[in-house]
Design a protein around this motif. Structure first.
Motif, PDB file in Angstrom:
ATOM      1  N   GLU A  28       0.527  10.110 -20.965  1.00 19.91           N
ATOM      2  CA  GLU A  28       0.864   9.827 -22.656  1.00 19.91           C
ATOM      3  C   GLU A  28       2.092  11.178 -22.302  1.00 19.91           C
ATOM      4  OE1 GLU A  28      -0.846   6.528 -24.469  1.00 19.91           O
ATOM      5  OE2 GLU A  28      -1.302   8.407 -24.653  1.00 19.91           O
ATOM      6  N   ASN A  29       1.716  12.374 -22.015  1.00 23.11           N
ATOM      7  CA  ASN A  29       2.252  13.388 -22.477  1.00 23.11           C
ATOM      8  C   ASN A  29       3.466  13.636 -21.535  1.00 23.11           C
ATOM      9  OD1 ASN A  29       0.834  14.426 -24.867  1.00 23.11           O
ATOM     10  ND2 ASN A  29      -0.655  15.432 -22.830  1.00 23.11           N
ATOM     11  N   GLU A  30       3.474  13.719 -19.895  1.00 24.58           N
ATOM     12  CA  GLU A  30       3.958  13.654 -18.376  1.00 24.58           C
ATOM     13  C   GLU A  30       5.395  12.856 -18.740  1.00 24.58           C
ATOM     14  OE1 GLU A  30       5.989  15.088 -15.557  1.00 24.58           O
ATOM     15  OE2 GLU A  30       4.054  15.787 -16.766  1.00 24.58           O
ATOM     16  N   PHE A  31       5.347  11.578 -19.350  1.00 23.56           N
ATOM     17  CA  PHE A  31       6.200  10.819 -20.066  1.00 23.56           C
ATOM     18  C   PHE A  31       6.807   9.808 -21.114  1.00 23.56           C
ATOM     19  CE2 PHE A  31       4.602   9.902 -14.866  1.00 23.56           C
ATOM     20  CZ  PHE A  31       5.418  10.144 -14.686  1.00 23.56           C
ATOM     21  N   ASP A  32       6.230  10.536 -22.103  1.00 20.90           N
ATOM     22  CA  ASP A  32       6.611  10.229 -23.901  1.00 20.90           C
ATOM     23  C   ASP A  32       6.223   9.101 -23.955  1.00 20.90           C
ATOM     24  OD1 ASP A  32       7.134  11.193 -26.501  1.00 20.90           O
ATOM     25  OD2 ASP A  32       9.416  10.881 -25.782  1.00 20.90           O
ATOM     26  N   ILE A  33       5.296   8.611 -22.896  1.00 24.50           N
ATOM     27  CA  ILE A  33       4.671   6.828 -23.736  1.00 24.50           C
ATOM     28  C   ILE A  33       4.235   7.151 -23.864  1.00 24.50           C
ATOM     29  CG2 ILE A  33       6.548   6.009 -21.856  1.00 24.50           C
ATOM     30  CD1 ILE A  33       3.685   6.312 -19.606  1.00 24.50           C
ATOM     31  N   GLU A  34       3.596   5.726 -25.139  1.00 26.70           N
ATOM     32  CA  GLU A  34       2.488   5.330 -25.153  1.00 26.70           C
ATOM     33  C   GLU A  34       1.521   4.380 -24.854  1.00 26.70           C
ATOM     34  OE1 GLU A  34       0.486   3.886 -29.596  1.00 26.70           O
ATOM     35  OE2 GLU A  34       2.229   4.915 -29.170  1.00 26.70           O
ATOM     36  N   ILE A  35       0.773   4.638 -24.147  1.00 26.92           N
ATOM     37  CA  ILE A  35      -0.382   3.432 -23.341  1.00 26.92           C
ATOM     38  C   ILE A  35      -1.180   2.628 -24.502  1.00 26.92           C
ATOM     39  CG2 ILE A  35      -2.152   3.258 -21.501  1.00 26.92           C
ATOM     40  CD1 ILE A  35      -0.411   5.550 -19.907  1.00 26.92           C
ATOM     41  N   ASP A  36      -1.104   1.350 -25.072  1.00 27.25           N
ATOM     42  CA  ASP A  36      -1.918   1.341 -25.625  1.00 27.25           C
ATOM     43  C   ASP A  36      -3.158   0.698 -25.046  1.00 27.25           C
ATOM     44  OD1 ASP A  36      -2.391  -2.205 -26.914  1.00 27.25           O
ATOM     45  OD2 ASP A  36      -1.725  -1.205 -28.078  1.00 27.25           O
ATOM     46  N   ALA A  37      -3.515   0.074 -25.942  1.00 30.62           N
ATOM     47  CA  ALA A  37      -5.212   0.433 -25.545  1.00 30.62           C
ATOM     48  C   ALA A  37      -5.748  -0.497 -24.956  1.00 30.62           C
ATOM     49  CB  ALA A  37      -6.428   0.287 -27.060  1.00 30.62           C
ATOM     50  N   MET A  38      -4.691  -1.839 -24.879  1.00 28.88           N
ATOM     51  CA  MET A  38      -4.929  -2.819 -23.632  1.00 28.88           C
ATOM     52  C   MET A  38      -5.135  -2.657 -22.588  1.00 28.88           C
ATOM     53  SD  MET A  38      -1.424  -5.245 -24.483  1.00 28.88           S
ATOM     54  CE  MET A  38      -0.832  -5.147 -22.836  1.00 28.88           C
ATOM     55  N   TYR A  39      -4.039  -1.767 -21.928  1.00 31.65           N
ATOM     56  CA  TYR A  39      -3.823  -1.221 -20.640  1.00 31.65           C
ATOM     57  C   TYR A  39      -5.086  -0.414 -20.416  1.00 31.65           C
ATOM     58  CZ  TYR A  39       0.647  -2.811 -21.332  1.00 31.65           C
ATOM     59  OH  TYR A  39       2.392  -3.610 -21.277  1.00 31.65           O
ATOM     60  N   ALA A  40      -5.858   0.229 -20.573  1.00 30.85           N
ATOM     61  CA  ALA A  40      -6.855   0.717 -20.536  1.00 30.85           C
ATOM     62  C   ALA A  40      -8.162  -0.003 -19.646  1.00 30.85           C
ATOM     63  CB  ALA A  40      -7.564   2.257 -21.582  1.00 30.85           C
ATOM     64  N   ASP A  41      -7.578  -0.783 -18.998  1.00 30.86           N
ATOM     65  CA  ASP A  41      -8.325  -2.324 -18.101  1.00 30.86           C
ATOM     66  C   ASP A  41      -8.734  -1.641 -16.339  1.00 30.86           C
ATOM     67  OD1 ASP A  41      -9.378  -4.605 -18.793  1.00 30.86           O
ATOM     68  OD2 ASP A  41      -7.946  -4.876 -16.462  1.00 30.86           O
ATOM     69  N   GLU A  42      -9.700  -2.354 -15.973  1.00 32.73           N
ATOM     70  CA  GLU A  42      -9.127  -2.140 -14.152  1.00 32.73           C
ATOM     71  C   GLU A  42      -8.668  -2.248 -14.052  1.00 32.73           C
ATOM     72  OE1 GLU A  42     -13.156  -4.102 -13.353  1.00 32.73           O
ATOM     73  OE2 GLU A  42     -14.466  -2.757 -14.579  1.00 32.73           O
ATOM     74  N   GLU A  43      -7.699  -3.885 -14.458  1.00 34.40           N
ATOM     75  CA  GLU A  43      -6.182  -4.486 -13.808  1.00 34.40           C
ATOM     76  C   GLU A  43      -5.589  -3.094 -13.599  1.00 34.40           C
ATOM     77  OE1 GLU A  43      -2.506  -6.657 -15.049  1.00 34.40           O
ATOM     78  OE2 GLU A  43      -4.935  -7.096 -16.288  1.00 34.40           O
ATOM     79  N   TYR A  44      -5.249  -2.178 -14.163  1.00 39.53           N
ATOM     80  CA  TYR A  44      -3.795  -1.347 -14.660  1.00 39.53           C
ATOM     81  C   TYR A  44      -4.864  -0.005 -13.611  1.00 39.53           C
ATOM     82  CZ  TYR A  44      -1.783  -4.609 -17.012  1.00 39.53           C
ATOM     83  OH  TYR A  44      -1.861  -5.874 -17.991  1.00 39.53           O
ATOM     84  N   PHE A  45      -5.241   0.169 -13.731  1.00 45.55           N
ATOM     85  CA  PHE A  45      -6.063   1.540 -13.083  1.00 45.55           C
ATOM     86  C   PHE A  45      -7.166   0.910 -11.706  1.00 45.55           C
ATOM     87  CE2 PHE A  45      -5.205   2.238 -17.520  1.00 45.55           C
ATOM     88  CZ  PHE A  45      -4.048   3.665 -17.243  1.00 45.55           C
ATOM     89  N   ALA A  46      -6.736  -0.066 -11.576  1.00 47.37           N
ATOM     90  CA  ALA A  46      -7.487   0.242  -9.696  1.00 47.37           C
ATOM     91  C   ALA A  46      -7.891   0.956  -8.623  1.00 47.37           C
ATOM     92  CB  ALA A  46      -7.492  -1.663  -9.609  1.00 47.37           C
ATOM     93  N   ASN A  47      -6.294   0.554  -8.470  1.00 47.20           N
ATOM     94  CA  ASN A  47      -5.757   2.091  -7.757  1.00 47.20           C
ATOM     95  C   ASN A  47      -4.696   2.896  -7.897  1.00 47.20           C
ATOM     96  OD1 ASN A  47      -3.742   0.963  -6.834  1.00 47.20           O
ATOM     97  ND2 ASN A  47      -5.368  -0.751  -6.106  1.00 47.20           N
ATOM     98  N   LYS A  48      -3.900   4.167  -7.217  1.00 47.77           N
ATOM     99  CA  LYS A  48      -2.975   4.949  -7.825  1.00 47.77           C
ATOM    100  C   LYS A  48      -1.584   3.698  -7.607  1.00 47.77           C
ATOM    101  CE  LYS A  48      -2.200   6.816  -3.066  1.00 47.77           C
ATOM    102  NZ  LYS A  48      -3.543   6.759  -2.117  1.00 47.77           N
ATOM    103  N   GLU A  49      -1.940   2.359  -6.729  1.00 50.06           N
ATOM    104  CA  GLU A  49      -0.839   2.134  -6.777  1.00 50.06           C
ATOM    105  C   GLU A  49      -0.346   1.062  -8.321  1.00 50.06           C
ATOM    106  OE1 GLU A  49      -2.750   2.278  -4.651  1.00 50.06           O
ATOM    107  OE2 GLU A  49      -1.343   2.189  -3.285  1.00 50.06           O
ATOM    108  N   SER A  50      -1.499   0.965  -8.924  1.00 45.89           N
ATOM    109  CA  SER A  50      -1.363  -0.446  -9.846  1.00 45.89           C
ATOM    110  C   SER A  50      -0.804   1.020 -10.885  1.00 45.89           C
ATOM    111  CB  SER A  50      -2.779  -0.870 -11.002  1.00 45.89           C
ATOM    112  OG  SER A  50      -3.888   0.496 -10.792  1.00 45.89           O
ATOM    113  N   ILE A  51      -1.778   2.158 -11.208  1.00 46.00           N
ATOM    114  CA  ILE A  51      -1.231   3.261 -12.030  1.00 46.00           C
ATOM    115  C   ILE A  51       0.267   3.464 -12.324  1.00 46.00           C
ATOM    116  CG2 ILE A  51      -1.543   5.821 -12.727  1.00 46.00           C
ATOM    117  CD1 ILE A  51      -4.441   5.172 -11.710  1.00 46.00           C
TER     118      ILE A  51
END
Length: 75
Positions: free
Chosen positions: A43-66
């Protein structure tokens, strides 16, 4: 952009960079605290907001998904 994401991930947990499996959260490579730190740094680096719905295994499964999540949120 990918290099910046990878640098953040490496600073938080270098195992993320070498991980080549399907779900690093399930396999214990990262913890929920790592996910929170990753979200904060992205969020700090890219000036974005990552909604809580993205704090899920699907989006943090590996570096590619991130990286894909950041691409989606910065588009």
């Amino acid at each position: 952009m990918e290099e910046r994401v990878l640098k953040i991930l490496e600073e938080i947990n270098e195992d993320i960079i070498t991980y080549d499996g399907e779900n690093m959260y399930d396999e214990g490579v990262i913890s929920s605290i790592d996910v929170i730190e990753i979200i904060s740094e992205l969020e700090n680096e890219f000036d974005i907001e990552i909604d809580a719905m993205y704090a899920d295994e699907e989006y943090f499964a590996n570096k590619e998904s991130i990286i894909e999540l950041v691409k989606k949120l910065t588009a």
